[in-house]
Design a protein around this motif. Structure first.
Motif, PDB file in Angstrom:
ATOM      1  N   GLY A 256       0.770  -1.240   0.000  1.00 52.46           N
ATOM      2  CA  GLY A 256       0.000   0.000   0.000  1.00 52.46           C
ATOM      3  C   GLY A 256       0.798   1.284   0.000  1.00 52.46           C
ATOM      4  O   GLY A 256       0.216   2.368   0.041  1.00 52.46           O
ATOM      5  N   GLN A 257       2.128   1.188  -0.035  1.00 54.79           N
ATOM      6  CA  GLN A 257       2.949   2.403  -0.054  1.00 54.79           C
ATOM      7  C   GLN A 257       3.727   2.481  -1.378  1.00 54.79           C
ATOM      8  O   GLN A 257       3.677   1.565  -2.183  1.00 54.79           O
ATOM      9  N   ASN A 258       4.446   3.574  -1.563  1.00 52.70           N
ATOM     10  CA  ASN A 258       5.248   3.755  -2.777  1.00 52.70           C
ATOM     11  C   ASN A 258       6.721   3.934  -2.421  1.00 52.70           C
ATOM     12  O   ASN A 258       7.060   4.851  -1.661  1.00 52.70           O
ATOM     13  N   ALA A 259       7.569   3.068  -2.973  1.00 56.96           N
ATOM     14  CA  ALA A 259       9.019   3.230  -2.806  1.00 56.96           C
ATOM     15  C   ALA A 259       9.493   4.241  -3.854  1.00 56.96           C
ATOM     16  O   ALA A 259       9.195   4.090  -5.041  1.00 56.96           O
ATOM     17  N   ILE A 260      10.192   5.265  -3.408  1.00 56.46           N
ATOM     18  CA  ILE A 260      10.572   6.364  -4.299  1.00 56.46           C
ATOM     19  C   ILE A 260      12.004   6.206  -4.806  1.00 56.46           C
ATOM     20  O   ILE A 260      12.276   6.353  -5.989  1.00 56.46           O
ATOM     21  N   ASP A 261      12.936   5.954  -3.915  1.00 57.36           N
ATOM     22  CA  ASP A 261      14.322   5.739  -4.343  1.00 57.36           C
ATOM     23  C   ASP A 261      15.048   4.876  -3.315  1.00 57.36           C
ATOM     24  O   ASP A 261      14.481   4.527  -2.274  1.00 57.36           O
ATOM     25  N   MET A 262      16.296   4.554  -3.655  1.00 56.55           N
ATOM     26  CA  MET A 262      17.021   3.602  -2.803  1.00 56.55           C
ATOM     27  C   MET A 262      18.520   3.903  -2.851  1.00 56.55           C
ATOM     28  O   MET A 262      19.044   4.299  -3.889  1.00 56.55           O
ATOM     29  N   GLN A 263      19.168   3.725  -1.727  1.00 56.66           N
ATOM     30  CA  GLN A 263      20.632   3.772  -1.641  1.00 56.66           C
ATOM     31  C   GLN A 263      21.107   2.389  -1.217  1.00 56.66           C
ATOM     32  O   GLN A 263      20.448   1.756  -0.389  1.00 56.66           O
ATOM     33  N   ILE A 264      22.225   1.940  -1.771  1.00 61.74           N
ATOM     34  CA  ILE A 264      22.778   0.656  -1.310  1.00 61.74           C
ATOM     35  C   ILE A 264      24.146   0.910  -0.698  1.00 61.74           C
ATOM     36  O   ILE A 264      24.983   1.606  -1.285  1.00 61.74           O
ATOM     37  N   ILE A 265      24.342   0.359   0.476  1.00 59.27           N
ATOM     38  CA  ILE A 265      25.623   0.516   1.174  1.00 59.27           C
ATOM     39  C   ILE A 265      26.191  -0.861   1.468  1.00 59.27           C
ATOM     40  O   ILE A 265      25.516  -1.710   2.049  1.00 59.27           O
ATOM     41  N   ASN A 266      27.423  -1.088   1.029  1.00 58.46           N
ATOM     42  CA  ASN A 266      28.091  -2.365   1.313  1.00 58.46           C
ATOM     43  C   ASN A 266      28.857  -2.272   2.616  1.00 58.46           C
ATOM     44  O   ASN A 266      29.579  -1.293   2.833  1.00 58.46           O
ATOM     45  N   LEU A 267      28.702  -3.265   3.442  1.00 51.56           N
ATOM     46  CA  LEU A 267      29.450  -3.256   4.715  1.00 51.56           C
ATOM     47  C   LEU A 267      30.742  -4.027   4.563  1.00 51.56           C
ATOM     48  O   LEU A 267      30.776  -5.038   3.893  1.00 51.56           O
TER      49      LEU A 267
END
Lengths: 133, 170
Positions: free
Chosen positions: A122-133
């Motif tokens: 029911g929500q909208n994902a707008i953008d994403m960041q990916i971080i490698n540990l």
């Protein structure tokens, strides 16, 4: 005397630069306001550090979400991603409208797949960041 | 989901194959007509608007009674909420062999504090409702609490007595 003064000036300059560097880089697993590449980290740094404290060999997807206004509604997001065997951990930040998803390092994170799962809830994902540990 | 007020006591089981609609079965103990029956229900999301700080929803709802195809209901209900404020409404028409009737409600609420994910969340609300059987408005306070997968809503009016709404997310 001149040499001592020069040494003191050099030492104080080096000392002054170090704290600035720590604000911009990851250090011993703790991320601060900006990433190594200069991009702004779009999540509460304290919350992020707490989230990754027991994680190794992982990549974190920080997903920006619209419409995630209530805890009860966000429960479905947690349930959906927890069914994925590639997901190690998930955290929902209602105040900033973010979801942190820790994946196995080998998994290829596909934003469209995340978007679809969020939309089903029911929500909208707008953008994403990916971080490698 | 379990619901109880002066008109009915009901338990509603529903499943959402898609975010657009849900299907379910509602078992009803009708307090007004002194009757027991069930509804096969269908709810459809007509409109949703998500923003950074709010969500707005408009639903169509309907149900066919176990008493026959000539007993059914339909209506719309909607809400708009932020983390701090809530506004909701519902309009419903029920067709029965004995007597048709309509119901409507309007609800506003405020969250006195903003909890983190997993905390106990609290809403203090006011609800006003009317049905054409009694043809009078009832306005009363409602306390809504949720934590984890459990949601509870309690309203009390001295004439219509308790409004109780319990929900569990599987």
């Amino acid at each position: 005397m001149k040499k001592i003064l020069l040494l003191l000036v050099f030492t104080s300059m080096t000392w002054a630069e170090n704290p600035h560097e720590h604000m911009h880089h990851s250090h011993e697993g703790h991320l601060h306001e900006e990433l190594v590449d200069g991009k702004k980290l779009e999540v509460d740094p304290e919350r992020f550090d707490k989230f990754i404290v027991d994680l190794k060999d992982s990549q974190i997807a920080i997903v920006n979400i619209k419409g995630m206004v209530c805890d009860f509604c966000a429960r479905g997001i947690e349930k959906t991603f927890k069914k994925d065997t590639n997901v190690k951990k998930i955290d929902v930040d209602l105040s900033k409208g973010k979801v942190l998803i820790a994946y196995n390092i080998a998994h290829k994170i596909v934003f469209d797949d995340i978007k679809e799962r969020i939309l089903i809830n029911g929500q909208n994902a707008i953008d994403m960041q990916i971080i490698n540990l | 989901m379990a619901f109880s007020d002066n008109i009915k006591n009901s338990i509603y089981y529903h499943y959402s194959p898609s975010y657009k609609y849900s299907v379910g079965l509602e078992n009803i103990k009708d307090n007004y007509f002194k009757d027991d029956y069930s509804y096969v229900r269908f709810t459809y999301l007509l409109d949703r608007k998500n923003t950074e700080h709010s969500q707005r929803n408009l639903y169509f709802q309907s149900g066919i009674s176990s008493k026959g195809f000539d007993e059914f209901f339909y209506g719309i209900h909607g809400d708009w909420e932020t983390r701090r404020f809530f506004v909701g409404f519902g309009l419903k028409e029920t067709k029965k062999k004995i007597q048709d009737y309509s119901e409507q409600y309007y609800q506003i609420g405020v969250a006195p504090y903003l909890g983190d994910y997993g905390d106990l969340h609290t809403w203090i609300m006011m609800k006003t409702k009317k049905n054409s059987l009694e043809n009078k408005w009832s306005t009363y306070p409602v306390l809504k609490l949720f934590k984890g997968d459990v949601l509870m809503e309690f309203g009390y009016h001295k004439k219509t007595e308790w409004d109780v709404h319990l929900m569990y997310r599987f």
